[in-house]
Design a protein around this motif. Sequence first.
Motif, mmCIF file in Angstrom:
data_model
loop_
_atom_site.group_PDB
_atom_site.id
_atom_site.type_symbol
_atom_site.label_atom_id
_atom_site.label_comp_id
_atom_site.label_asym_id
_atom_site.label_seq_id
_atom_site.Cartn_x
_atom_site.Cartn_y
_atom_site.Cartn_z
ATOM 1 N N PHE A 1 5.584 2.513 -3.847
ATOM 2 C CA PHE A 1 6.097 0.729 -3.270
ATOM 3 C C PHE A 1 5.128 -0.459 -3.364
ATOM 4 O O PHE A 1 4.792 -1.244 -3.153
ATOM 5 N N ASP A 2 3.560 0.463 -4.384
ATOM 6 C CA ASP A 2 2.895 -0.692 -4.645
ATOM 7 C C ASP A 2 3.704 -1.670 -5.829
ATOM 8 O O ASP A 2 4.004 -0.876 -6.787
ATOM 9 N N GLN A 3 3.674 -2.975 -5.679
ATOM 10 C CA GLN A 3 4.075 -3.794 -6.641
ATOM 11 C C GLN A 3 3.019 -4.163 -7.509
ATOM 12 O O GLN A 3 2.262 -4.698 -6.879
ATOM 13 N N PRO A 4 2.806 -4.351 -9.252
ATOM 14 C CA PRO A 4 2.138 -5.531 -9.180
ATOM 15 C C PRO A 4 1.894 -6.832 -8.861
ATOM 16 O O PRO A 4 3.295 -7.300 -8.246
ATOM 17 N N PRO A 5 0.752 -7.213 -8.894
ATOM 18 C CA PRO A 5 0.539 -8.882 -7.706
ATOM 19 C C PRO A 5 1.763 -9.661 -8.742
ATOM 20 O O PRO A 5 2.090 -9.833 -10.464
ATOM 21 N N GLY A 6 2.422 -10.417 -7.710
ATOM 22 C CA GLY A 6 3.855 -11.342 -8.630
ATOM 23 C C GLY A 6 4.740 -10.959 -8.849
ATOM 24 O O GLY A 6 6.001 -12.153 -9.571
ATOM 25 N N ALA B 1 9.281 -6.218 -5.078
ATOM 26 C CA ALA B 1 9.240 -5.529 -5.026
ATOM 27 C C ALA B 1 10.522 -4.571 -4.789
ATOM 28 O O ALA B 1 11.431 -5.508 -4.439
ATOM 29 N N ALA B 2 11.598 -3.834 -5.908
ATOM 30 C CA ALA B 2 12.848 -3.656 -5.855
ATOM 31 C C ALA B 2 13.125 -3.047 -4.298
ATOM 32 O O ALA B 2 13.908 -2.912 -4.057
ATOM 33 N N ALA B 3 12.014 -2.140 -3.707
ATOM 34 C CA ALA B 3 12.333 -1.485 -3.489
ATOM 35 C C ALA B 3 11.339 -1.759 -1.875
ATOM 36 O O ALA B 3 9.584 -1.907 -2.280
ATOM 37 N N VAL B 4 11.170 -1.435 -0.269
ATOM 38 C CA VAL B 4 9.500 -2.019 0.018
ATOM 39 C C VAL B 4 10.068 -0.585 1.742
ATOM 40 O O VAL B 4 10.856 -0.627 1.990
ATOM 41 N N LEU B 5 8.900 0.011 1.971
ATOM 42 C CA LEU B 5 8.909 0.582 3.048
ATOM 43 C C LEU B 5 7.975 0.134 4.057
ATOM 44 O O LEU B 5 7.251 -0.246 4.767
ATOM 45 N N LEU B 6 9.601 -0.381 5.392
ATOM 46 C CA LEU B 6 8.841 -0.893 6.337
ATOM 47 C C LEU B 6 9.168 -0.197 7.687
ATOM 48 O O LEU B 6 9.390 0.346 8.375
ATOM 49 N N ASP B 7 6.986 -0.365 7.871
ATOM 50 C CA ASP B 7 7.022 0.605 8.882
ATOM 51 C C ASP B 7 7.239 0.004 10.249
ATOM 52 O O ASP B 7 6.570 -1.382 10.742
ATOM 53 N N VAL B 8 8.108 0.326 11.377
ATOM 54 C CA VAL B 8 8.188 -0.024 12.269
ATOM 55 C C VAL B 8 7.401 0.458 13.701
ATOM 56 O O VAL B 8 7.439 -0.691 15.104
ATOM 57 N N ARG B 9 6.806 0.893 13.195
ATOM 58 C CA ARG B 9 5.389 1.722 15.030
ATOM 59 C C ARG B 9 4.294 0.553 15.325
ATOM 60 O O ARG B 9 4.665 -0.746 14.265
ATOM 61 N N PRO C 1 14.312 -10.227 0.359
ATOM 62 C CA PRO C 1 16.044 -10.325 1.322
ATOM 63 C C PRO C 1 16.971 -9.579 0.440
ATOM 64 O O PRO C 1 18.204 -9.057 -0.107
ATOM 65 N N ASP C 2 15.200 -9.959 -1.581
ATOM 66 C CA ASP C 2 16.819 -9.110 -3.037
ATOM 67 C C ASP C 2 16.027 -7.607 -2.920
ATOM 68 O O ASP C 2 16.662 -7.353 -3.627
ATOM 69 N N ALA C 3 15.291 -7.501 -2.269
ATOM 70 C CA ALA C 3 14.984 -6.173 -2.493
ATOM 71 C C ALA C 3 15.394 -4.294 -1.011
ATOM 72 O O ALA C 3 16.342 -5.251 0.300
ATOM 73 N N GLN C 4 15.024 -3.264 -1.829
ATOM 74 C CA GLN C 4 16.004 -2.378 -0.225
ATOM 75 C C GLN C 4 14.923 -1.940 -0.355
ATOM 76 O O GLN C 4 14.061 -2.068 0.329
ATOM 77 N N LEU C 5 15.173 -2.439 1.498
ATOM 78 C CA LEU C 5 14.324 -1.729 2.580
ATOM 79 C C LEU C 5 14.241 -0.246 3.480
ATOM 80 O O LEU C 5 15.509 -0.595 3.687
#
Length: 120
Positions: free
Chosen positions: A18-23, A26-34, A64-68
């Motif tokens: 999930f790490d994306q280069p600066p700037g 992200a195509a995908a984001v892992l959202l942790d809601v804990r 809003p364009d990333a797969q969450l």
Amino acid sequence: MTSFGVPSVPVEAVPAEFDQPPGQAAAAVLLDVREDDEWQLGHAPGAVHIPLSDVPARYGELDPDAQLYVICRQGGRSLEAVKYLANMGYEAVNVVGGMVAWQQLGRPLTGEVAEPAKIY
């Protein structure tokens, strides 16, 4: 796969990185809601942390364009977050089994405490 009409995927379907280069977006984001204490003990590298109670105030921080891929400990809180985010126009899926399943599969963990990262 769906859970109560909510798009859901098993941990195995979540991208490994999930790490994306600066700037770059992200195509995908892992959202942790804990909660903060759970996050500090162990979380997936590159995940974004927004506790469930903060999602309504902070969802605008998400691309809003990333797969969450939304994850919690076992899947209950993330299910609620996915419902909310979908209503706000985000493409979000619940990660079935949550971080417990993540750890059981041997996926990478990192933490914010001196002890080795862990979920349970």
